[in-house]
Design a protein around this motif. Structure first.
Motif, PDB file in Angstrom:
ATOM      1  N   PRO A  60     -51.925 -30.049   7.583  1.00 11.48           N
ATOM      2  CA  PRO A  60     -53.505 -30.076   7.956  1.00 11.48           C
ATOM      3  C   PRO A  60     -53.608 -29.832   9.200  1.00 11.48           C
ATOM      4  N   PHE A  61     -52.863 -30.057  10.077  1.00 14.05           N
ATOM      5  CA  PHE A  61     -53.035 -29.616  11.744  1.00 14.05           C
ATOM      6  C   PHE A  61     -53.295 -28.032  11.836  1.00 14.05           C
ATOM      7  N   TYR A  62     -53.050 -27.169  10.859  1.00 17.13           N
ATOM      8  CA  TYR A  62     -53.280 -25.622  11.189  1.00 17.13           C
ATOM      9  C   TYR A  62     -53.653 -25.060  10.105  1.00 17.13           C
ATOM     10  N   ASP A  63     -54.848 -24.537  10.249  1.00 16.75           N
ATOM     11  CA  ASP A  63     -55.318 -23.370   9.456  1.00 16.75           C
ATOM     12  C   ASP A  63     -55.782 -23.906   8.162  1.00 16.75           C
ATOM     13  N   GLN A  64     -56.288 -24.991   8.231  1.00 13.65           N
ATOM     14  CA  GLN A  64     -56.723 -25.702   6.585  1.00 13.65           C
ATOM     15  C   GLN A  64     -58.222 -25.523   6.731  1.00 13.65           C
ATOM     16  N   ILE A  71     -52.274 -29.124   1.263  1.00 10.61           N
ATOM     17  CA  ILE A  71     -50.909 -29.018   1.852  1.00 10.61           C
ATOM     18  C   ILE A  71     -50.266 -27.695   1.590  1.00 10.61           C
ATOM     19  N   TYR A  72     -50.986 -26.951   0.566  1.00  9.75           N
ATOM     20  CA  TYR A  72     -50.618 -25.533   0.269  1.00  9.75           C
ATOM     21  C   TYR A  72     -51.174 -24.426   1.195  1.00  9.75           C
ATOM     22  N   TYR A  73     -52.051 -24.197   2.004  1.00 10.86           N
ATOM     23  CA  TYR A  73     -52.433 -23.293   2.767  1.00 10.86           C
ATOM     24  C   TYR A  73     -51.695 -22.964   3.758  1.00 10.86           C
ATOM     25  N   PRO A  74     -51.254 -21.745   3.958  1.00 13.77           N
ATOM     26  CA  PRO A  74     -50.134 -21.165   4.992  1.00 13.77           C
ATOM     27  C   PRO A  74     -50.849 -21.236   6.243  1.00 13.77           C
ATOM     28  N   PRO A  75     -49.908 -21.213   7.446  1.00 19.57           N
ATOM     29  CA  PRO A  75     -50.423 -21.132   8.747  1.00 19.57           C
ATOM     30  C   PRO A  75     -50.855 -19.551   8.860  1.00 19.57           C
ATOM     31  N   ILE A  76     -52.005 -19.237   9.555  1.00 17.54           N
ATOM     32  CA  ILE A  76     -52.298 -17.860   9.786  1.00 17.54           C
ATOM     33  C   ILE A  76     -52.362 -17.635  11.346  1.00 17.54           C
ATOM     34  N   SER A  77     -52.822 -18.644  11.986  1.00 11.54           N
ATOM     35  CA  SER A  77     -52.927 -18.591  13.549  1.00 11.54           C
ATOM     36  C   SER A  77     -51.505 -18.454  14.228  1.00 11.54           C
ATOM     37  N   ASP A  78     -51.577 -17.968  15.169  1.00  5.05           N
ATOM     38  CA  ASP A  78     -50.468 -18.206  16.249  1.00  5.05           C
ATOM     39  C   ASP A  78     -49.966 -19.421  16.397  1.00  5.05           C
ATOM     40  N   ALA A  79     -50.632 -20.266  16.699  1.00  8.54           N
ATOM     41  CA  ALA A  79     -50.445 -21.687  16.922  1.00  8.54           C
ATOM     42  C   ALA A  79     -49.497 -22.387  15.609  1.00  8.54           C
ATOM     43  N   GLY A  80     -50.289 -22.084  14.396  1.00  9.47           N
ATOM     44  CA  GLY A  80     -49.869 -22.399  13.306  1.00  9.47           C
ATOM     45  C   GLY A  80     -48.634 -21.824  12.862  1.00  9.47           C
ATOM     46  N   ASN A 109     -48.187 -13.925  -2.963  1.00 13.36           N
ATOM     47  CA  ASN A 109     -49.000 -12.972  -3.282  1.00 13.36           C
ATOM     48  C   ASN A 109     -50.077 -13.520  -4.165  1.00 13.36           C
ATOM     49  N   VAL A 110     -50.194 -14.971  -4.182  1.00 12.95           N
ATOM     50  CA  VAL A 110     -51.607 -15.216  -4.852  1.00 12.95           C
ATOM     51  C   VAL A 110     -52.336 -16.276  -3.882  1.00 12.95           C
ATOM     52  N   ASP A 111     -53.140 -17.123  -4.563  1.00 14.10           N
ATOM     53  CA  ASP A 111     -54.182 -17.879  -4.099  1.00 14.10           C
ATOM     54  C   ASP A 111     -53.707 -19.057  -2.944  1.00 14.10           C
ATOM     55  N   PHE A 112     -52.259 -19.281  -3.001  1.00 15.02           N
ATOM     56  CA  PHE A 112     -51.873 -20.016  -1.791  1.00 15.02           C
ATOM     57  C   PHE A 112     -52.111 -19.536  -0.575  1.00 15.02           C
ATOM     58  N   TRP A 113     -52.453 -18.341  -0.526  1.00 18.16           N
ATOM     59  CA  TRP A 113     -52.769 -17.667   0.850  1.00 18.16           C
ATOM     60  C   TRP A 113     -54.190 -17.216   0.909  1.00 18.16           C
ATOM     61  N   LEU A 114     -54.983 -18.026   1.993  1.00 18.02           N
ATOM     62  CA  LEU A 114     -56.262 -17.659   2.108  1.00 18.02           C
ATOM     63  C   LEU A 114     -56.740 -16.667   3.198  1.00 18.02           C
ATOM     64  N   PRO A 115     -57.704 -16.052   3.243  1.00 12.10           N
ATOM     65  CA  PRO A 115     -58.935 -15.995   2.226  1.00 12.10           C
ATOM     66  C   PRO A 115     -58.324 -15.227   1.014  1.00 12.10           C
ATOM     67  N   MET A 123     -45.895 -11.290   6.672  1.00  9.69           N
ATOM     68  CA  MET A 123     -44.695 -10.748   7.457  1.00  9.69           C
ATOM     69  C   MET A 123     -44.550 -11.361   8.781  1.00  9.69           C
ATOM     70  N   ARG A 124     -45.583 -11.872   9.513  1.00  4.67           N
ATOM     71  CA  ARG A 124     -45.475 -12.649  10.683  1.00  4.67           C
ATOM     72  C   ARG A 124     -44.948 -13.774  10.477  1.00  4.67           C
ATOM     73  N   LEU A 125     -45.394 -14.577   9.504  1.00  7.47           N
ATOM     74  CA  LEU A 125     -44.709 -15.907   9.158  1.00  7.47           C
ATOM     75  C   LEU A 125     -43.242 -15.652   8.715  1.00  7.47           C
ATOM     76  N   VAL A 126     -42.768 -14.760   8.112  1.00 10.40           N
ATOM     77  CA  VAL A 126     -41.428 -14.353   7.890  1.00 10.40           C
ATOM     78  C   VAL A 126     -40.598 -14.013   9.184  1.00 10.40           C
ATOM     79  N   ARG A 127     -41.079 -13.441  10.115  1.00 10.01           N
ATOM     80  CA  ARG A 127     -40.541 -13.004  11.275  1.00 10.01           C
ATOM     81  C   ARG A 127     -39.990 -14.131  12.021  1.00 10.01           C
TER      82      ARG A 127
END
Length: 178
Positions: A60-64, A71-80, A109-115, A123-127
């Motif tokens: 909840p601290f990042y990109d929600q 709890i399902y939404y992934p981080p998309i910002s640099d800080a997250g 590949n589905v709705d866990f990733w917003l928008p 790939m940013r997250l994987v790296r």
């Protein structure tokens, strides 16, 4: 007997979510796992079954974006993404004696990733996660998140979802296998 059947891996989802490890922003404690879960992981390893632990679920601290945060939404910002990398580092550093196989996220590949699902953001997250996992255990085996199978019926309902084949094709073109 499970070993006699050739089973060697047990995929472990919901082992310990990122939000459970980072309960205060910037403060990580990977040892919060219950004794029962810790014992489960140890017993798998002791019985020659390899736990494949999924590192996933948002914080909840990042990109929600939704209220209340999920709890399902992934981080998309640099800080997250950087904080997720720290979560990965702490988990691997804490459990590397029993866990050698790590999966980064689940069904990206589905709705866990917003928008909507985004191979470049994933790939940013994987790296970042891979880099941090390797710092914690240079011998760790890292796999990408398992993609959800999307048939034609689901594609009609969710046109922004990626079928697994095109999802992995994009990721491989961006260097996933390296």
């Amino acid at each position: 007997d499970i070993l006699g059947a050739g089973v060697r891996f047990v995929r472990v989802d919901s082992f310990i979510h990122w939000a459970q490890v980072e309960r205060k922003k910037g403060k990580f404690k990977a040892s919060v796992i219950s004794d029962r879960r810790r014992q489960y992981i140890k017993e798998l390893a002791q019985n020659h079954l390899h736990p494949l632990v999924i590192l996933d679920y948002g914080n909840p601290f990042y990109d929600q974006k939704r209220n209340p945060p999920s709890i399902y939404y992934p981080p998309i910002s640099d800080a997250g993404i950087k904080a997720f990398g720290e979560y990965c580092y702490k988990m691997v550093r804490t459990y590397h004696k029993w866990v050698k196989y790590w999966e980064i996220w689940n069904e990206p590949n589905v709705d866990f990733w917003l928008p909507r699902p985004d191979p470049e953001q994933y790939m940013r997250l994987v790296r970042e996660a891979s880099y941090r996992i390797r710092k914690a255990d240079s011998k760790a085996f890292i796999i990408s998140g398992g993609a959800s199978a999307i048939g034609k019926d689901l594609q009609k309902i969710h046109p922004h979802w990626y079928p697994a084949e095109s999802w992995y094709k994009n990721l491989l073109q961006m260097g996933l296998s390296r």
